[in-house]
Design an enzyme around this catalytic site. Structure first.
Site, PDB file in Angstrom:
ATOM      1  N   ASP A 161      32.404  39.016  36.297  1.00 30.22           N
ATOM      2  CA  ASP A 161      33.264  40.104  37.162  1.00 30.22           C
ATOM      3  C   ASP A 161      32.943  40.013  39.049  1.00 30.22           C
ATOM      4  O   ASP A 161      32.102  39.730  38.421  1.00 30.22           O
ATOM      5  CB  ASP A 161      33.644  41.349  36.421  1.00 30.22           C
ATOM      6  CG  ASP A 161      34.986  41.825  37.474  1.00 30.22           C
ATOM      7  OD1 ASP A 161      35.596  42.049  36.023  1.00 30.22           O
ATOM      8  OD2 ASP A 161      35.074  42.691  38.175  1.00 30.22           O
ATOM      9  N   ASP A 218      32.921  35.336  41.506  1.00 32.57           N
ATOM     10  CA  ASP A 218      34.314  36.014  42.326  1.00 32.57           C
ATOM     11  C   ASP A 218      35.152  34.892  42.110  1.00 32.57           C
ATOM     12  O   ASP A 218      35.252  34.040  42.652  1.00 32.57           O
ATOM     13  CB  ASP A 218      34.252  36.127  43.509  1.00 32.57           C
ATOM     14  CG  ASP A 218      35.030  36.590  44.657  1.00 32.57           C
ATOM     15  OD1 ASP A 218      36.388  35.608  44.022  1.00 32.57           O
ATOM     16  OD2 ASP A 218      35.226  35.932  45.721  1.00 32.57           O
ATOM     17  N   VAL A 219      36.714  35.028  41.437  1.00 34.43           N
ATOM     18  CA  VAL A 219      37.040  34.000  41.109  1.00 34.43           C
ATOM     19  C   VAL A 219      38.157  33.640  42.537  1.00 34.43           C
ATOM     20  O   VAL A 219      38.693  32.260  41.760  1.00 34.43           O
ATOM     21  CB  VAL A 219      38.431  34.814  40.634  1.00 34.43           C
ATOM     22  CG1 VAL A 219      37.826  35.330  39.008  1.00 34.43           C
ATOM     23  CG2 VAL A 219      39.401  35.824  40.666  1.00 34.43           C
ATOM     24  N   ASN A 240      41.785  36.249  33.056  1.00 39.37           N
ATOM     25  CA  ASN A 240      42.077  37.398  33.261  1.00 39.37           C
ATOM     26  C   ASN A 240      41.864  38.052  34.632  1.00 39.37           C
ATOM     27  O   ASN A 240      42.884  39.755  34.991  1.00 39.37           O
ATOM     28  CB  ASN A 240      41.907  38.169  32.433  1.00 39.37           C
ATOM     29  CG  ASN A 240      42.240  39.919  32.075  1.00 39.37           C
ATOM     30  OD1 ASN A 240      42.990  40.244  31.434  1.00 39.37           O
ATOM     31  ND2 ASN A 240      41.178  40.571  32.563  1.00 39.37           N
ATOM     32  N   TYR A 258      52.772  40.518  44.204  1.00 41.70           N
ATOM     33  CA  TYR A 258      52.375  40.119  42.695  1.00 41.70           C
ATOM     34  C   TYR A 258      53.352  39.890  41.846  1.00 41.70           C
ATOM     35  O   TYR A 258      53.080  38.763  41.187  1.00 41.70           O
ATOM     36  CB  TYR A 258      52.531  42.192  42.567  1.00 41.70           C
ATOM     37  CG  TYR A 258      51.719  42.251  40.598  1.00 41.70           C
ATOM     38  CD1 TYR A 258      50.454  42.269  40.866  1.00 41.70           C
ATOM     39  CD2 TYR A 258      52.426  42.429  39.604  1.00 41.70           C
ATOM     40  CE1 TYR A 258      50.017  42.459  39.195  1.00 41.70           C
ATOM     41  CE2 TYR A 258      51.971  42.830  38.472  1.00 41.70           C
ATOM     42  CZ  TYR A 258      50.740  42.695  38.157  1.00 41.70           C
ATOM     43  OH  TYR A 258      50.003  42.417  37.138  1.00 41.70           O
ATOM     44  N   LYS A 314      52.709  36.057  39.479  1.00 43.67           N
ATOM     45  CA  LYS A 314      52.415  36.074  38.328  1.00 43.67           C
ATOM     46  C   LYS A 314      53.558  35.406  38.131  1.00 43.67           C
ATOM     47  O   LYS A 314      53.206  34.628  36.616  1.00 43.67           O
ATOM     48  CB  LYS A 314      52.993  37.488  37.721  1.00 43.67           C
ATOM     49  CG  LYS A 314      51.444  38.658  38.073  1.00 43.67           C
ATOM     50  CD  LYS A 314      49.893  38.138  37.201  1.00 43.67           C
ATOM     51  CE  LYS A 314      49.526  39.177  37.695  1.00 43.67           C
ATOM     52  NZ  LYS A 314      48.403  38.708  37.048  1.00 43.67           N
ATOM     53  N   THR A 372      44.974  50.815  32.090  1.00 42.05           N
ATOM     54  CA  THR A 372      43.899  50.790  32.307  1.00 42.05           C
ATOM     55  C   THR A 372      43.947  51.657  33.549  1.00 42.05           C
ATOM     56  O   THR A 372      44.523  51.928  34.995  1.00 42.05           O
ATOM     57  CB  THR A 372      43.579  48.879  32.596  1.00 42.05           C
ATOM     58  OG1 THR A 372      44.683  48.674  34.031  1.00 42.05           O
ATOM     59  CG2 THR A 372      44.099  48.625  31.254  1.00 42.05           C
TER      60      THR A 372
HETATM   61  P1  NAD Z   1      41.414  46.005  35.596  1.00 43.36           P
HETATM   62  O1  NAD Z   1      41.760  47.012  37.227  1.00 43.36           O
HETATM   63  O2  NAD Z   1      40.891  47.021  34.655  1.00 43.36           O
HETATM   64  O3  NAD Z   1      40.691  44.506  35.769  1.00 43.36           O
HETATM   65  C1  NAD Z   1      40.931  44.017  36.306  1.00 43.36           C
HETATM   66  C2  NAD Z   1      39.235  43.153  36.685  1.00 43.36           C
HETATM   67  O4  NAD Z   1      39.403  42.203  37.884  1.00 43.36           O
HETATM   68  C3  NAD Z   1      38.248  43.897  37.478  1.00 43.36           C
HETATM   69  O5  NAD Z   1      37.001  44.524  36.708  1.00 43.36           O
HETATM   70  C4  NAD Z   1      37.726  43.802  38.957  1.00 43.36           C
HETATM   71  O6  NAD Z   1      36.584  44.145  39.763  1.00 43.36           O
HETATM   72  C5  NAD Z   1      38.553  42.212  38.348  1.00 43.36           C
HETATM   73  N1  NAD Z   1      38.436  41.361  39.201  1.00 43.36           N
HETATM   74  C6  NAD Z   1      39.205  41.603  40.476  1.00 43.36           C
HETATM   75  N2  NAD Z   1      39.726  40.874  41.518  1.00 43.36           N
HETATM   76  C7  NAD Z   1      37.994  40.066  41.252  1.00 43.36           C
HETATM   77  C8  NAD Z   1      37.523  38.908  41.745  1.00 43.36           C
HETATM   78  N3  NAD Z   1      38.004  38.158  43.088  1.00 43.36           N
HETATM   79  N4  NAD Z   1      36.698  38.041  40.730  1.00 43.36           N
HETATM   80  C9  NAD Z   1      36.562  38.649  39.725  1.00 43.36           C
HETATM   81  N5  NAD Z   1      37.162  39.943  39.205  1.00 43.36           N
HETATM   82  C10 NAD Z   1      37.814  40.201  40.017  1.00 43.36           C
HETATM   83  O7  NAD Z   1      43.015  45.420  36.085  1.00 43.36           O
HETATM   84  P2  NAD Z   1      43.440  45.104  33.886  1.00 43.36           P
HETATM   85  O8  NAD Z   1      45.108  46.692  34.109  1.00 43.36           O
HETATM   86  O9  NAD Z   1      42.560  45.110  33.258  1.00 43.36           O
HETATM   87  O10 NAD Z   1      44.408  43.706  34.635  1.00 43.36           O
HETATM   88  C11 NAD Z   1      43.308  42.581  33.828  1.00 43.36           C
HETATM   89  C12 NAD Z   1      45.168  41.085  34.446  1.00 43.36           C
HETATM   90  O11 NAD Z   1      46.247  42.267  33.328  1.00 43.36           O
HETATM   91  C13 NAD Z   1      45.447  41.582  35.348  1.00 43.36           C
HETATM   92  O12 NAD Z   1      45.802  40.244  35.455  1.00 43.36           O
HETATM   93  C14 NAD Z   1      46.877  42.395  35.707  1.00 43.36           C
HETATM   94  O13 NAD Z   1      47.272  41.935  36.692  1.00 43.36           O
HETATM   95  C15 NAD Z   1      47.028  42.242  34.369  1.00 43.36           C
HETATM   96  N6  NAD Z   1      47.983  42.872  34.286  1.00 43.36           N
HETATM   97  C16 NAD Z   1      48.239  44.190  33.792  1.00 43.36           C
HETATM   98  C17 NAD Z   1      48.709  45.173  33.342  1.00 43.36           C
HETATM   99  C18 NAD Z   1      48.467  46.422  32.832  1.00 43.36           C
HETATM  100  O14 NAD Z   1      49.740  47.469  33.069  1.00 43.36           O
HETATM  101  N7  NAD Z   1      47.433  46.946  33.412  1.00 43.36           N
HETATM  102  C19 NAD Z   1      50.086  44.414  32.833  1.00 43.36           C
HETATM  103  C20 NAD Z   1      50.647  43.292  33.357  1.00 43.36           C
HETATM  104  C21 NAD Z   1      49.679  42.750  33.480  1.00 43.36           C
END
Ligand code: NAD
Length: 283
Positions: free
Chosen positions: A37, A63-64, A90, A155, A159, A190
């Protein structure tokens, strides 16, 4: 879930939300987890919570958006453990609001993290996995990758890209021993909503309007995701609500259109006001 025992997994976005829970459940099933992360402290906390309960994990600052960093982490991990079984791409961020308010910086940021970040991880892991003859790439998209959602265009764009990438790579990798799945959660509880960027929107009002009863618990969501991974499902949806939304889009698209009209009601209101203002100025 015995198949995760002693397997090596990298999880990006492992410092929070779905990624953190993926790391914990994988660690609980006996996998060796690399918690990657951009948030160093958060990933160290995730890793410690796994090692603290007897699991194996380590944190990695990543950093992805940096293709070189991603490649290095994947190669180093495969080198250190002699294999890479799972690559969970993710990490992601969210944005919401009127398409007219999304400036180039915001578009690029979302594309870089949500789409390029997943491409970097998929491309590098795919090469390593084809070479070793096995492996599973699991990319997190969203329900927003399966159907349109108004007021979330950048967004949704990323996706849909992740879904296309994953489904195509799945077809290509099948005969080479590489599995590819795409995860399409609907709404999971989250921090992503709190941390999102909402240009020109009333943030508090937006957050207050999130239908909380539709939010899936993160533990349940991840259980469903790992079940889908263990069954090698191509598209993994975490909840009944998500499956309902996707079914509706395919078989009752008028309902999806109605939902989107409702979501875009403030945008229409603003459009009408702007026209009225312009009309008054012209008089
Ligand atoms: P979150 O914000 O809790 O976690 C996201 C993580 O990604 C964080 O720890 C952040 O530091 C990390 N991150 C951001 N930019 C980064 C980078 N450049 N390099 C490395 N790490 C980085 O969010 P979440 O809800 O756990 O989301 C995880 C995935 O699930 C995402 O791709 C999100 O789009 C997807 N998603 C989430 C939901 C939801 O309702 N929570 C729904 C559909 C899809």
């Amino acid at each position: 879930m015995d198949e995760f025992k002693d397997k090596v997994a990298i999880v990006t976005g492992g410092a929070s939300g779905i990624g953190r829970e993926l790391c914990r459940q994988l660690g609980g099933h006996g996998a060796v987890v690399v918690v990657a992360d951009i948030n160093r402290q958060g990933s160290e906390e995730t890793a410690s919570s796994i090692t603290g309960s007897g699991g194996r994990a380590r944190a990695a600052l990543l950093d992805v958006t940096d293709a070189g960093e991603v490649l290095k982490l994947i190669r180093d991990t495969a080198g250190e453990y002699g294999r890479l079984d799972y690559m969970f791409n993710n990490a992601g961020i969210a944005v919401g609001g009127d398409a007219r308010d999304m400036d180039w910086d915001l578009w690029r940021r979302v594309l870089d993290i949500n789409l390029m970040g997943v491409i970097h991880g998929s491309r590098a892991a795919y090469s390593v996995m084809v070479e070793q003859g096995f492996g599973h790439i699991v990319n997190t998209a969203s329900g927003a990758g399966l159907f349109p959602i108004a007021n979330s265009t950048p967004y949704v764009t990323t996706k849909h890209g992740v879904v296309g990438l994953s489904r195509s790579l799945r077809a290509e990798g099948a005969d080479l021993g590489v599995k590819v799945s795409v995860v399409c959660p609907a709404m999971v509880d989250t921090p992503i909503f709190e941390d999102a960027t909402y240009p020109n929107l009333d943030r508090e009002k937006f957050l207050a309007n999130i239908p909380r009863f539709l939010l899936n618990d993160v533990k349940d969501a991840v259980k469903a995701i790992l079940r889908g991974v263990s069954r090698n499902q191509g598209i993994i949806i975490d909840s009944r609500y998500g499956r309902f939304m996707w079914w509706t889009y395919r078989y009752l698209p008028a309902l999806t259109r109605l939902g989107n009209r409702f979501a875009a009601r403030d945008t229409r209101k603003r459009f009408r006001h702007n026209r009225e203002d312009n009309g008054q100025q012209a008089e």
